[in-house]
Write an enzyme that holds these catalytic residues in place. Structure first.
Site, PDB file in Angstrom:
ATOM      1  N   ASP B  73     -66.156   7.064  45.114  1.00  0.00           N
ATOM      2  CA  ASP B  73     -65.643   6.429  43.896  1.00  0.00           C
ATOM      3  C   ASP B  73     -64.114   6.500  43.935  1.00  0.00           C
ATOM      4  OD1 ASP B  73     -65.012   9.046  43.308  1.00  0.00           O
ATOM      5  OD2 ASP B  73     -66.523   9.266  41.734  1.00  0.00           O
ATOM      6  N   ASP B 268     -76.218   4.843  41.774  1.00  0.00           N
ATOM      7  CA  ASP B 268     -76.011   6.270  42.033  1.00  0.00           C
ATOM      8  C   ASP B 268     -76.123   6.987  40.707  1.00  0.00           C
ATOM      9  OD1 ASP B 268     -73.172   5.403  41.076  1.00  0.00           O
ATOM     10  OD2 ASP B 268     -73.176   7.594  40.984  1.00  0.00           O
ATOM     11  N   CYS B 306     -97.404  12.734  45.202  1.00  0.00           N
ATOM     12  CA  CYS B 306     -96.175  12.741  45.998  1.00  0.00           C
ATOM     13  C   CYS B 306     -96.440  13.446  47.318  1.00  0.00           C
ATOM     14  CB  CYS B 306     -95.076  13.458  45.218  1.00  0.00           C
ATOM     15  SG  CYS B 306     -93.524  13.663  46.125  1.00  0.00           S
ATOM     16  N   CYS B 308     -93.999  14.572  49.373  1.00  0.00           N
ATOM     17  CA  CYS B 308     -92.753  15.184  49.849  1.00  0.00           C
ATOM     18  C   CYS B 308     -93.005  16.605  50.341  1.00  0.00           C
ATOM     19  CB  CYS B 308     -91.678  15.172  48.768  1.00  0.00           C
ATOM     20  SG  CYS B 308     -91.774  16.529  47.576  1.00  0.00           S
ATOM     21  N   CYS B 311     -94.048  19.002  47.458  1.00  0.00           N
ATOM     22  CA  CYS B 311     -95.390  18.803  46.897  1.00  0.00           C
ATOM     23  C   CYS B 311     -96.494  19.130  47.900  1.00  0.00           C
ATOM     24  CB  CYS B 311     -95.533  17.372  46.376  1.00  0.00           C
ATOM     25  SG  CYS B 311     -94.534  17.107  44.889  1.00  0.00           S
ATOM     26  N   HIS B 337     -87.538  17.690  45.768  1.00  0.00           N
ATOM     27  CA  HIS B 337     -88.588  16.832  45.200  1.00  0.00           C
ATOM     28  C   HIS B 337     -87.995  15.637  44.452  1.00  0.00           C
ATOM     29  CE1 HIS B 337     -91.941  15.137  43.151  1.00  0.00           C
ATOM     30  NE2 HIS B 337     -91.236  15.216  42.036  1.00  0.00           N
TER      31      HIS B 337
END
Lengths: 358, 358
Positions: B73, B268, B306, B308, B311, B337
């Site tokens: 930014d 974002d 999920c 991931c 999980c 997660h």
């Protein structure tokens, strides 16, 4: 050592996972570091989340998703060092929680119940860790109580060790069958202050009780390092060579290598993990305080002779920045490196000992 | 998008790596999550470790060991929200550091110099983020200054964009040659408060300046969600479809999916990472506050739908324990997660859009 949760090559260093976590490190990264056994702190787990809760959830391994071995201490040392208003009697120790001030009581029998509920591969007898300095009379009295407590620990443990929580363990039928044939192991603890004759007496009387492994406790409590070495050298030959011999609460990398060469099979210490959180890295070139200004633009790895995941990827400058900026990744990366350094230190000693044995 | 540090499929969500780290997460785990682009905060990196230091070390990618794309930014938003005693003039913004109170000055030109020194793949024009609420006159004045600053940003950027720090990049000769042909990109930012006609005017005048990509700024600053959506819907059709369109600082999982379906290419937000540190998990079943007592012995995964790494391995009970015990692993696992959930949300939208396009 062959334990319910897998084989562990010795000599071995056990990272400390106080509250069911080696601070900041996900379990799969501990596996990648080739950590085979962790230490859990009974005092902390008893208070939070509670041993009955952990038993209901299938034991500590399942709770924290760690399928390799776990050793738990007896809870005694933390009661002495962390809790308030403790009172030691022949029966046990009453104390107040350092978290919420609630009242609790630990006896040898209760410590066994808690450790069995956690499902440790190795439980430790409930002992009194003799403070330093302690005079001869005090060390003698403390040692005698520790021996009486060891007896009570052993009797209670043998009666209840089949109540381990892992019967509900998930996995294949074979694995479940295998686990049903396993029980935790209980190690005895040698005390005796800094008096060689008391250490010898403690070791001999403990060996008569016939434990599957023995620890040397009450060291690294403020005494000079030469005295630590002397107590280990005095005690070690009296403990059976064919059973694991564990020195509790040590040490720096050169110490653990030295003790391992003397015949110590197991060690644990918060040093690599705690020092990491304060920015102290152990390297092949000595200790490195990563916070120092001199590393601000140092693009070299933390340790040029280390092949760990941190040294392969990150610079001293980056680790310094994370520390100075108080970023939580700092603890993650510093801890990963220090643990890798400790694991590698022990691997080298094992190779050395193996070469010597041929 | 094809950027100096790799290709990025859009629509994409960019995790925020404020101080050269996505808080608590090692870079190799971001790679495993399939994160392709991070956002770095110019204000923070300018103050610490400093942009000249980062330039000397070969740029932000090399400093933090992240070889994929980075957007920075302009520093403006943090100057407004974090620093003290700021004073905005036509020339730029003077402010005091929130770290040590030291005095600094950011102008469009200086912001470009800093972002070029960092070596961003995408730099942002220096803008004034109009506060909410702002009346029409204030939004108009702010928008006019932002347009003058966009012009100054662009002129300075075009003159200096070849001074990027990655000429010293390591790697193969081919890679070095390839990088020498690359320069960073500068995106313009649409402002205009909550006034559709000002948003339209801002977009049209910005498009005339011909940037390689456009952001919609000044949203998610406290306005109702319906207003955010309306401003995006008003502005988006005025920005070229064949260039990346970026909405800054949003949002919840359902918001980013909604905006992506409207045609937004990039977003974002600190939400997934910041919420994670406070125990708020985003799941396919809605938001879950992992600190709640009801999860104390819940052995299910955080999100049953999920896949991931969190999980697949850990229970709600374990994550709750880490949170309650104030363990640093809590932030690591919760963040992993939430980021996985955001990445997966965008992957699903991309698949959806791809299916629609056939």
């Amino acid at each position: 050592m062959t334990l319910p949760h897998g084989a562990v090559e010795t000599p071995v260093f056990m990272p400390v996972g106080t509250q069911a976590t080696v601070k900041a490190i996900p379990q799969h990264l501990l596996e990648e570091l080739d950590v085979r056994i962790l230490l859990g702190n009974t005092y902390h787990l008893y208070l939070r989340p509670g041993y009955e809760a952990i038993r209901r959830m299938g034991g500590l391994h399942r709770f924290m998703s760690w399928e390799r071995a776990i050793l738990t201490d007896s809870g005694g040392f933390q009661v002495y060092s962390l809790s308030e208003l403790r009172k030691v009697t022949e029966e046990g120790v009453s104390f107040r929680s350092h978290i919420d001030g609630s009242s609790h009581f630990f006896s040898p029998e209760h410590s066994m119940d808690v450790q069995i509920a956690l499902g440790s591969d190795i439980a430790m007898a409930f002992d009194e860790c003799t403070e330093y300095p302690a005079d001869y009379a005090r060390a003698r009295a403390s040692l005698e109580m520790t021996l009486r407590w060891a007896k009570r620990s052993q009797e209670h443990f043998e009666r209840h060790k089949h109540e381990r929580p892992w019967d509900s363990a998930q996995g294949s039928e074979n694995r479940a069958q295998e686990m049903r044939n396993q029980t935790p192991n209980l190690f005895g603890i040698v005390q005796g202050g800094m008096f060689p004759d008391l250490r010898r007496e403690s070791a001999e009387r403990l060996v008569e009780m016939d434990f599957p492994g023995y620890a040397i406790g009450g060291l690294s409590v403020g005494e000079p390092r030469e005295m630590t070495r002397e107590m280990i050298a005095t005690t070690l030959p009296l403990l059976p060579q064919d059973k694991p011999r564990y020195v509790m609460g040590v040490g720096y990398p050169d110490e653990i290598a030295q003790y391992a060469r003397m015949g110590v099979d197991m060690m644990d210490c918060v040093l690599p993990t705690r020092a990491a959180r304060h920015g102290l890295l152990f390297t092949s070139e000595g200790r490195l305080n990563i916070r120092n200004r001199q590393y601000a633009e140092d693009q070299g790895p933390p340790d040029p002779n280390c092949g760990c995941m941190v040294c392969r990827r990150y610079s001293r400058a980056y680790l310094r920045h994370l520390m100075v900026a108080q970023e939580s990744l700092s603890a993650v990366l510093n801890t990963l490196h220090n643990l890798a350094f400790y694991v590698e230190t022990m691997r080298k000693v094992r190779d050395e000992l193996l070469a010597l044995s041929f």
